[in-house]
Design a protein around this motif. Structure first.
Motif, PDB file in Angstrom:
ATOM      1  N   SER A  22       0.831  -1.428   0.382  1.00 23.43           N
ATOM      2  CA  SER A  22      -0.261  -0.165  -0.311  1.00 23.43           C
ATOM      3  C   SER A  22       0.902   1.812  -0.235  1.00 23.43           C
ATOM      4  O   SER A  22       0.615   2.527  -0.448  1.00 23.43           O
ATOM      5  CB  SER A  22      -1.207  -0.513   1.078  1.00 23.43           C
ATOM      6  N   ALA A  27      -2.302   8.046  -4.172  1.00 22.52           N
ATOM      7  CA  ALA A  27      -3.501   8.559  -2.936  1.00 22.52           C
ATOM      8  C   ALA A  27      -4.385   8.748  -3.833  1.00 22.52           C
ATOM      9  O   ALA A  27      -4.496   9.033  -4.959  1.00 22.52           O
ATOM     10  CB  ALA A  27      -2.823   9.484  -2.264  1.00 22.52           C
ATOM     11  N   ARG A  66      -9.002   1.292  -1.997  1.00 27.09           N
ATOM     12  CA  ARG A  66      -8.145   1.503  -1.687  1.00 27.09           C
ATOM     13  C   ARG A  66      -7.681   2.543  -0.312  1.00 27.09           C
ATOM     14  O   ARG A  66      -7.125   3.433   0.149  1.00 27.09           O
ATOM     15  CB  ARG A  66      -6.715   2.054  -3.299  1.00 27.09           C
ATOM     16  N   MET A  70      -6.393   3.401   2.926  1.00 23.67           N
ATOM     17  CA  MET A  70      -5.217   4.821   3.129  1.00 23.67           C
ATOM     18  C   MET A  70      -5.495   5.786   4.761  1.00 23.67           C
ATOM     19  O   MET A  70      -4.437   6.034   4.986  1.00 23.67           O
ATOM     20  CB  MET A  70      -4.443   5.181   2.200  1.00 23.67           C
TER      21      MET A  70
END
Length: 81
Positions: A22, A27, A66, A70
């Motif tokens: 990751s 981003a 994702r 994050m």
């Protein structure tokens, strides 16, 4: 080691090297409204990313997941440091 075992070992080794951590992910930028909807939907349906992405036009389940991962890691880092 026979040929079959060597092939299996090589396949397993290549699979591990293809995984992306990751840290290497880009981003995912979300609007405030998207973030709010993701949080509310997550509380309702859990990690059903395809269902959540279906409520946000133009977003894929992978992007939503994702973003969530994050965001969670960022929250943990903020809390510890």
């Amino acid at each position: 080691m026979d040929k079959r075992r060597r092939r299996q070992a090589a396949r397993a080794k290549s699979h591990v090297s293809e995984e992306v951590s990751s840290i290497e992910w880009e981003a995912v930028n979300m609007t405030e409204q998207e973030e709010d909807l993701i949080c509310r939907m997550y509380r309702l349906v859990g990690d059903r990313w395809d269902l959540i992405a279906g409520r946000i036009p133009g977003r894929k389940p992978e992007e939503i997941e994702r973003f969530w991962i994050m965001r969670q890691r960022r929250g943990i880092a903020d809390a510890t440091g």
